[in-house]
Motif scaffolding. Structure first.
Motif, PDB file in Angstrom:
ATOM      1  N   SER A  72       0.814  -1.218   0.000  1.00 61.77           N
ATOM      2  CA  SER A  72       0.000   0.000   0.000  1.00 61.77           C
ATOM      3  C   SER A  72       0.848   1.268   0.000  1.00 61.77           C
ATOM      4  N   HIS A  73       2.120   1.151   0.366  1.00 61.42           N
ATOM      5  CA  HIS A  73       2.997   2.329   0.424  1.00 61.42           C
ATOM      6  C   HIS A  73       3.616   2.553  -0.961  1.00 61.42           C
ATOM      7  N   CYS A  74       2.880   3.251  -1.811  1.00 59.32           N
ATOM      8  CA  CYS A  74       3.338   3.506  -3.177  1.00 59.32           C
ATOM      9  C   CYS A  74       3.443   5.013  -3.409  1.00 59.32           C
ATOM     10  N   ILE A  98       5.935  -4.317  -5.990  1.00 53.03           N
ATOM     11  CA  ILE A  98       6.476  -5.429  -5.204  1.00 53.03           C
ATOM     12  C   ILE A  98       5.413  -5.939  -4.239  1.00 53.03           C
ATOM     13  N   VAL A  99       5.110  -7.230  -4.346  1.00 55.83           N
ATOM     14  CA  VAL A  99       4.046  -7.840  -3.551  1.00 55.83           C
ATOM     15  C   VAL A  99       4.574  -9.075  -2.835  1.00 55.83           C
ATOM     16  N   ASN A 100       4.402  -9.129  -1.534  1.00 57.18           N
ATOM     17  CA  ASN A 100       4.722 -10.337  -0.766  1.00 57.18           C
ATOM     18  C   ASN A 100       3.528 -11.279  -0.852  1.00 57.18           C
ATOM     19  N   SER A 101       3.768 -12.519  -1.274  1.00 58.05           N
ATOM     20  CA  SER A 101       2.654 -13.427  -1.539  1.00 58.05           C
ATOM     21  C   SER A 101       2.928 -14.816  -0.970  1.00 58.05           C
ATOM     22  N   MET A 102       1.850 -15.575  -0.915  1.00 58.38           N
ATOM     23  CA  MET A 102       1.935 -16.992  -0.592  1.00 58.38           C
ATOM     24  C   MET A 102       1.531 -17.750  -1.853  1.00 58.38           C
ATOM     25  N   MET A 103       2.471 -18.520  -2.395  1.00 65.62           N
ATOM     26  CA  MET A 103       2.238 -19.232  -3.649  1.00 65.62           C
ATOM     27  C   MET A 103       1.868 -20.687  -3.361  1.00 65.62           C
ATOM     28  N   GLY A 166      -1.561 -17.507  -6.391  1.00 56.44           N
ATOM     29  CA  GLY A 166      -0.928 -16.522  -5.525  1.00 56.44           C
ATOM     30  C   GLY A 166      -1.943 -15.822  -4.652  1.00 56.44           C
ATOM     31  N   ASN A 167      -1.680 -15.779  -3.340  1.00 54.89           N
ATOM     32  CA  ASN A 167      -2.535 -15.061  -2.392  1.00 54.89           C
ATOM     33  C   ASN A 167      -1.747 -13.878  -1.828  1.00 54.89           C
ATOM     34  N   PHE A 168      -2.292 -12.680  -1.945  1.00 54.77           N
ATOM     35  CA  PHE A 168      -1.580 -11.495  -1.466  1.00 54.77           C
ATOM     36  C   PHE A 168      -2.584 -10.368  -1.225  1.00 54.77           C
ATOM     37  N   GLN A 169      -2.108  -9.313  -0.605  1.00 55.46           N
ATOM     38  CA  GLN A 169      -2.949  -8.158  -0.336  1.00 55.46           C
ATOM     39  C   GLN A 169      -2.922  -7.201  -1.530  1.00 55.46           C
ATOM     40  N   ASN A 170      -4.081  -6.556  -1.765  1.00 54.23           N
ATOM     41  CA  ASN A 170      -4.084  -5.497  -2.764  1.00 54.23           C
ATOM     42  C   ASN A 170      -3.779  -4.162  -2.085  1.00 54.23           C
ATOM     43  N   LYS A 171      -3.886  -3.094  -2.832  1.00 58.28           N
ATOM     44  CA  LYS A 171      -3.533  -1.779  -2.307  1.00 58.28           C
ATOM     45  C   LYS A 171      -4.387  -1.381  -1.103  1.00 58.28           C
ATOM     46  N   ASP A 172      -5.639  -1.846  -1.069  1.00 55.61           N
ATOM     47  CA  ASP A 172      -6.555  -1.498   0.023  1.00 55.61           C
ATOM     48  C   ASP A 172      -6.448  -2.430   1.216  1.00 55.61           C
ATOM     49  N   GLY A 173      -5.582  -3.453   1.141  1.00 50.03           N
ATOM     50  CA  GLY A 173      -5.407  -4.372   2.256  1.00 50.03           C
ATOM     51  C   GLY A 173      -6.262  -5.615   2.178  1.00 50.03           C
ATOM     52  N   ASP A 174      -7.052  -5.768   1.120  1.00 48.44           N
ATOM     53  CA  ASP A 174      -7.884  -6.956   0.961  1.00 48.44           C
ATOM     54  C   ASP A 174      -7.065  -8.096   0.352  1.00 48.44           C
ATOM     55  N   PRO A 201       4.354  -9.242 -15.653  1.00 47.83           N
ATOM     56  CA  PRO A 201       4.135  -7.909 -16.238  1.00 47.83           C
ATOM     57  C   PRO A 201       3.462  -6.957 -15.254  1.00 47.83           C
ATOM     58  N   ILE A 202       3.905  -5.713 -15.251  1.00 46.85           N
ATOM     59  CA  ILE A 202       3.426  -4.744 -14.270  1.00 46.85           C
ATOM     60  C   ILE A 202       1.950  -4.398 -14.485  1.00 46.85           C
ATOM     61  N   ASP A 203       1.499  -4.396 -15.722  1.00 47.69           N
ATOM     62  CA  ASP A 203       0.097  -4.035 -15.986  1.00 47.69           C
ATOM     63  C   ASP A 203      -0.862  -5.049 -15.378  1.00 47.69           C
ATOM     64  N   GLY A 204      -0.528  -6.336 -15.527  1.00 54.92           N
ATOM     65  CA  GLY A 204      -1.385  -7.363 -14.944  1.00 54.92           C
ATOM     66  C   GLY A 204      -1.411  -7.285 -13.428  1.00 54.92           C
ATOM     67  N   LEU A 205      -0.271  -7.020 -12.826  1.00 53.03           N
ATOM     68  CA  LEU A 205      -0.221  -6.931 -11.363  1.00 53.03           C
ATOM     69  C   LEU A 205      -0.945  -5.673 -10.875  1.00 53.03           C
ATOM     70  N   ARG A 206      -0.906  -4.608 -11.680  1.00 51.75           N
ATOM     71  CA  ARG A 206      -1.648  -3.395 -11.319  1.00 51.75           C
ATOM     72  C   ARG A 206      -3.158  -3.683 -11.244  1.00 51.75           C
ATOM     73  N   SER A 207      -3.645  -4.437 -12.213  1.00 55.23           N
ATOM     74  CA  SER A 207      -5.082  -4.738 -12.224  1.00 55.23           C
ATOM     75  C   SER A 207      -5.485  -5.589 -11.020  1.00 55.23           C
ATOM     76  N   LEU A 208      -4.578  -6.442 -10.558  1.00 61.05           N
ATOM     77  CA  LEU A 208      -4.874  -7.302  -9.407  1.00 61.05           C
ATOM     78  C   LEU A 208      -4.788  -6.557  -8.080  1.00 61.05           C
ATOM     79  N   THR A 209      -3.891  -5.595  -8.007  1.00 59.82           N
ATOM     80  CA  THR A 209      -3.633  -4.902  -6.734  1.00 59.82           C
ATOM     81  C   THR A 209      -4.364  -3.572  -6.614  1.00 59.82           C
ATOM     82  N   GLY A 210      -5.005  -3.114  -7.690  1.00 66.08           N
ATOM     83  CA  GLY A 210      -5.735  -1.853  -7.616  1.00 66.08           C
ATOM     84  C   GLY A 210      -4.862  -0.625  -7.755  1.00 66.08           C
ATOM     85  N   PHE A 211      -3.669  -0.768  -8.272  1.00 62.92           N
ATOM     86  CA  PHE A 211      -2.772   0.372  -8.477  1.00 62.92           C
ATOM     87  C   PHE A 211      -3.243   1.213  -9.662  1.00 62.92           C
TER      88      PHE A 211
END
Length: 405
Positions: A72-74, A98-103, A166-174, A201-211
């Motif tokens: 969330s700190h972007c 950069i996303v910390n995840s559980m794969m 992959g399980n990780f938090q998005n920008k809002d913490g969900d 790719p950064i675009d795909g990760l942006r769509s997943l994380t809400g960036f």
């Protein structure tokens, strides 16, 4: 001038002994130069690998991300990119999420770091495409493609085209879950954490994380020359006061520590060599003095003063070092030059070197400063070693020396 001629001729009265000492100096100087060059090349290779694979020259983060490492700190990367584009000192840069995840795989679960990258920009900073050993780079026909290390693939028991959740938090913490497909395997060094990174790719990760399209967690910057790093870091810090700007030494202190440890070891080695040289010279010159005991006493008896005798012995020692030193430097510099061109292959120890973030091909290099330090050290050592035998000469009693058989 006469004293110089006498001293020069004296060292060749016993050529075998003089040549042995000269050979010892030559081999010692050559070994010092080669080991210094090899170690310098090792340090340079380690730093280059770390900069390429881990840190770049400079990284830009938000102050909160620096502290908490949370997605969330972007920050808005556009102003930073505009500033970088205006500088002629910047070689390239790469925005990252950069996303910390559980794969999750079918047989295993493992924590990893997903890094969203622009494939072209990232390859100009971190040439990841050259590390692909199986598969290919990103394909737009696949929704969420990823590149993982061979180490991670082995740990998770997956292969090319396998699917990972992959399980990780998005920008809002969900919590977000996404299905990724392995399209390539990377050969990366183990031991510095890079083997646990996953590229996508950064675009795909942006769509997943809400960036937003402009938001990033990190900007990795590569300079055209390392001499520009400090100055440009200062300029960035003054321009973007709300961001954290750090160079590679601050990001990874182990890089600087590695260099300090190696150079400290080389200093110890230089001292040991000089100590051995001192004792070798003292032993050789004392033997020469004892062989000419009667002759030296005769010279004192016919009027040669002690100062000239002292200088004669000192000059003999200096001449021996002057003969050996240039030959050793020439041999050492030639060896360095040869291996600079073709590299020193260390394939047998490749796996061990990879554990320390080094390559199996080393390119020795040595600055002119080190050559100067070695030359001055050998000369001073020879001068210091000459003092004891020379002092023994001036303490000779002429009558006792003449009468001694």
């Amino acid at each position: 001038m006469m004293l110089i001629k006498i001293a020069w001729r004296n060292i060749w009265r016993n050529p075998l002994r003089s040549l042995v000492l000269i050979a010892a100096i030559v081999i010692g100087v050559w070994a010092l130069i080669f080991i210094n060059g090899l170690s310098s090349g090792m340090v340079d290779g380690y730093i280059s690998n770390a900069i390429s694979n881990r840190t770049a020259h400079i990284q830009v983060h938000s102050l909160q991300f620096e502290r908490d490492n949370e997605i969330s700190h972007c920050y808005n990367g556009i102003p930073v990119e505009d500033f970088l584009n205006q500088s002629n000192k910047v070689q390239s840069y790469s925005p990252r999420i950069i996303v910390n995840s559980m794969m999750l795989a079918s047989q295993s679960t493992l924590g990893a770091t997903i890094i969203g990258i622009d494939s072209i920009a990232e390859d100009s900073v971190n040439p990841y495409k050259s590390k692909i050993t199986e598969g290919k780079s990103f394909d737009s026909s696949i929704k969420y493609p990823i590149l993982i290390s061979e180490y991670l693939a082995d740990k998770m028991k997956v292969k090319l085209h396998s699917k990972l959740i992959g399980n990780f938090q998005n920008k809002d913490g969900d919590i977000v879950a996404a299905k990724f497909r392995v399209i390539g395997l990377l050969n990366v060094a183990k031991g510095d954490g890079q083997e646990m990174n996953i590229l996508t790719p950064i675009d795909g990760l942006r769509s997943l994380t809400g960036f937003e399209d402009t938001e990033v967690n990190e900007m990795a910057i590569l300079m055209k020359d390392v001499e520009f790093i400090s100055e440009f870091q200062q300029q960035l810090s003054e321009r973007f006061t709300s961001l954290s700007i750090k160079n590679y030494k601050e990001i990874a202190p182990d890089i600087n520590l590695m260099g300090i440890q190696i150079y400290l070891g080389l200093t110890v080695m230089l001292v040991i060599f000089m100590m051995a040289l001192i004792f070798g010279i003292i032993n050789t010159m004392l033997m020469a003095v004892l062989e000419r005991y009667n002759e030296l006493g005769m010279l004192m008896a016919v009027g040669m003063n002690k100062t000239k005798l002292f200088l004669m012995i000192v000059l003999e020692t200096i001449f021996i070092s002057i003969v050996g030193l240039p030959i050793g430097i020439l041999m050492g510099s030639t060896t360095i030059y040869i291996y600079q061109q073709k590299g020193l292959q260390l394939d047998r120890w490749a796996k061990g070197l990879e554990e320390f973030g080094m390559t199996s091909v080393l390119y020795p290099q040595l600055s002119l400063t080190i050559y100067g330090i070695i030359a001055v050290s050998v000369f001073i050592t020879a001068l210091v070693a000459a003092l004891y035998p020379a002092r023994k000469v001036i303490n000779i009693n002429p009558i006792d020396a003449i009468n001694k058989l």
